[in-house]
Design an enzyme around this catalytic site. Structure first.
Site, PDB file in Angstrom:
ATOM      1  N   LYS A 176      17.909  58.858 -18.285  1.00 22.40           N
ATOM      2  CA  LYS A 176      18.751  58.377 -19.380  1.00 22.40           C
ATOM      3  C   LYS A 176      18.469  56.873 -19.499  1.00 22.40           C
ATOM      4  O   LYS A 176      19.051  56.062 -18.797  1.00 22.40           O
ATOM      5  CB  LYS A 176      20.226  58.650 -19.074  1.00 22.40           C
ATOM      6  CG  LYS A 176      21.223  57.878 -19.945  1.00 22.40           C
ATOM      7  CD  LYS A 176      21.065  58.201 -21.416  1.00 22.40           C
ATOM      8  CE  LYS A 176      21.879  57.240 -22.266  1.00 22.40           C
ATOM      9  NZ  LYS A 176      21.298  55.882 -22.342  1.00 22.40           N
ATOM     10  N   GLU A 251      23.230  50.329  -8.432  1.00 23.46           N
ATOM     11  CA  GLU A 251      22.743  48.954  -8.365  1.00 23.46           C
ATOM     12  C   GLU A 251      23.379  48.228  -9.535  1.00 23.46           C
ATOM     13  O   GLU A 251      23.019  48.441 -10.686  1.00 23.46           O
ATOM     14  CB  GLU A 251      21.217  48.926  -8.426  1.00 23.46           C
ATOM     15  CG  GLU A 251      20.619  47.630  -7.904  1.00 23.46           C
ATOM     16  CD  GLU A 251      20.307  46.658  -9.013  1.00 23.46           C
ATOM     17  OE1 GLU A 251      21.155  45.757  -9.245  1.00 23.46           O
ATOM     18  OE2 GLU A 251      19.251  46.777  -9.623  1.00 23.46           O
ATOM     19  N   CYS A 285      20.073  41.049 -12.839  1.00 20.93           N
ATOM     20  CA  CYS A 285      21.227  41.203 -11.956  1.00 20.93           C
ATOM     21  C   CYS A 285      21.185  40.235 -10.791  1.00 20.93           C
ATOM     22  O   CYS A 285      22.228  39.833 -10.266  1.00 20.93           O
ATOM     23  CB  CYS A 285      21.321  42.642 -11.454  1.00 20.93           C
ATOM     24  SG  CYS A 285      19.818  43.214 -10.624  1.00 20.93           S
ATOM     25  N   GLU A 386      29.820  37.696 -14.344  1.00 22.75           N
ATOM     26  CA  GLU A 386      28.390  37.774 -14.645  1.00 22.75           C
ATOM     27  C   GLU A 386      28.165  37.520 -16.131  1.00 22.75           C
ATOM     28  O   GLU A 386      28.676  38.257 -16.978  1.00 22.75           O
ATOM     29  CB  GLU A 386      27.834  39.141 -14.248  1.00 22.75           C
ATOM     30  CG  GLU A 386      26.338  39.237 -14.412  1.00 22.75           C
ATOM     31  CD  GLU A 386      25.777  40.567 -13.945  1.00 22.75           C
ATOM     32  OE1 GLU A 386      24.678  40.571 -13.364  1.00 22.75           O
ATOM     33  OE2 GLU A 386      26.447  41.595 -14.151  1.00 22.75           O
TER      34      GLU A 386
END
Length: 498
Positions: A176, A251, A285, A386
């Site tokens: 996906k 993750e 990330c 973030e």
């Protein structure tokens, strides 16, 4: 690739149009459509998972000897290398990364398939020490259908890190991809089939993650999900997985500290900090978005850092000299701008950047410059949340005890960087920092042979590493009875009929 053509998607080995809405993949540098496709529907999800399950049961892939599966993975790596420039240009169009970076990501994907091919054919099962009149063995078997949910910031590398070990283990894989970057996953599926992977063992379902990702995660035939993306979505997947008693790899996000000690080599530190936050336009990330600098070094270091950051070449991803391309979308650039406004409202001062780039080609795409904040404390929102963009917050520190406390004061614990000439000092500090990866005198370097993942809200589980293949396998113990006589308990307690 003609932009008018509607691309087929891969549904359990069948290449056909999805049943969902037609949508475009846009080039972030210009905002123009580079491809059209129909999203997968919920009916497509059901057909895909059922077809993948049948392929797992009947294609023979899971039953092949490890070296035979490895041969196909080696061939996939070879084909990726043969098509490397085409794939790099396709990823440049898909998410706007500079061409030099996309070439590196394609090379990484090829290396990942090669590594897990080797891991597959050399994976050993174990005869464990005997504790009785039996021989004990520990073996590993594939799970069945697994889902790989991948992000938009580095598609082919992320997909390879999930698909390669899952296939090596003998599973069927449903990818996906991120809705806005579907092209590399589709091409990877074609490469896998060309290399000899049986039909149905890999599928690709483009579309909205909130719809398709949910359906995949909840499906009873999906035995594992590996997800890379936002923490909120990762926690949602974890809740679903808990109800299914299904293992997951997550993750997730990061707000990684980068630390410059007073004995750092400034040339290396400046270059490493710049690369850690501004490469990939900060859309990573592991971006080193919180900078802690020894107070005695702070001002001279910041002068050098900002002077160098001001020379970073932001522009056309096709240009071989471009260092930073556009952000992924207009909506994401607006999100970064909101964080800049928030930082200013919290009392921060902009030392560099902070406003979208304008004029010429900048007006066509979603460009944003290197941005450096100072004057903020670590408890401010822009230091805790973030941003996923080229925004660095710099803070001086006075002693290492306080430094460790601040560096670890985050819900995230994905990565960190330390710059020091004293390796003993760096080692001691590195062991105190809570993070899945700590770089010392370098940053954002990766090896497929080294496990990667985060602590706390940065995720669960690990990818990469020789044993990464075991993430996609179930462990089974076998006992072989070696006793000459029947089990004593049965003989001692057997009743004798009158």
């Amino acid at each position: 690739m003609t932009t008018e053509q509607t691309l087929p998607i891969c549904i359990a080995g069948q290449w056909r149009l999805g049943r969902g809405e037609r949508y475009a993949s846009y080039y972030p540098a210009t905002g123009e459509a580079v491809a059209w496709l129909n999203a997968a529907s919920l009916e497509d999800v059901e057909e895909t998972v059922l077809g993948a399950h049948q392929a797992f049961l009947h294609s023979g892939w899971a039953q092949r000897k490890p070296h035979e599966r490895a041969g196909v993975l080696y061939r996939i790596a070879q084909l990726i290398r043969e098509q490397s420039e085409e794939l790099a240009q396709l990823q440049r169009q898909d998410n706007g990364k500079p061409i030099g970076e996309t070439r590196n990501l394609v090379a990484s994907a090829a290396g990942t398939f090669q590594f897990f091919a080797a891991a597959c054919e050399t994976l050993e099962e174990t005869i464990t020490p005997s504790r009785g009149d039996f021989v004990t063995m520990s073996v590993y078997e594939p799970m069945g259908v697994v889902a790989a949910i991948t992000p938009w910031n580095s598609p082919i590398a992320s997909e390879a890190q999930k698909v390669a070990p899952a296939l090596a283990a003998g599973n069927a894989v449903v990818i996906k991809p991120a809705e806005i970057t579907p092209l590399l996953a589709l091409q990877l599926a074609r490469i896998c089939e060309e290399a000899g992977l049986p039909k149905g063992m890999i599928s690709v379902l483009p579309g909205k993650g909130s719809v398709l990702g949910d359906a995949l995660t909840q499906h009873p035939l999906v035995k594992r999900v590996s997800f890379t993306g936002g923490t909120r979505t990762g926690k949602h997947i974890a809740h679903i997985a808990a109800d299914k008693m299904m293992p997951v790899s997550l993750e997730l996000g990061g707000k990684s500290p980068t630390i410059v000690l007073d004995d750092a080599d400034l040339d290396h530190a400046v270059a490493g900090v710049l690369y850690g936050i501004f490469s990939s336009s900060g859309e990573a990330c592991i971006a080193g978005s919180r900078l802690f600098v020894a107070r005695s070094l702070y001002e001279p270091f910041m002068q050098r850092l900002c002077a160098a950051a001001a020379t970073i070449r932001v522009g056309n991803p096709e240009d071989e000299t471009t260092q930073m391309g556009p952000l992924i979308s207009a909506a994401h650039r607006e999100s970064v701008e909101r964080y800049v406004a928030l930082g200013l409202s919290e009392g921060g001062r902009l030392r560099l950047g902070g406003e979208r780039l304008r004029g010429g080609d900048y007006d066509k795409g979603f460009f944003f410059p290197p941005t450096v904040f100072e004057g903020l404390s670590n408890d401010r929102q822009v230091c805790q949340e973030e941003i996923f963009g080229p925004v660095l917050v710099a803070m001086p520190f006075d002693d290492e005890t306080d430094l460790v406390k601040q560096a670890n004061d985050s819900i995230y614990a994905l990565a960190a960087g330390i710059w020091s000439r004293d390796y003993k000092r760096a080692w001691t500090l590195g062991r105190k920092i809570q993070a899945g990866t700590v770089w010392i005198n370098t940053y954002k370097q990766f090896s497929i042979s080294t496990p990667f993942g985060g602590w706390r809200d940065s995720g669960l589980g690990r990818e990469k590493g020789r044993l990464g293949i075991l993430q996609y396998m179930e462990q089974k113990s076998l006992y072989w009875g070696m006793n000459e006589q029947p089990l004593a308990w049965a003989s001692e307690h057997r009743e004798v009929a009158p």
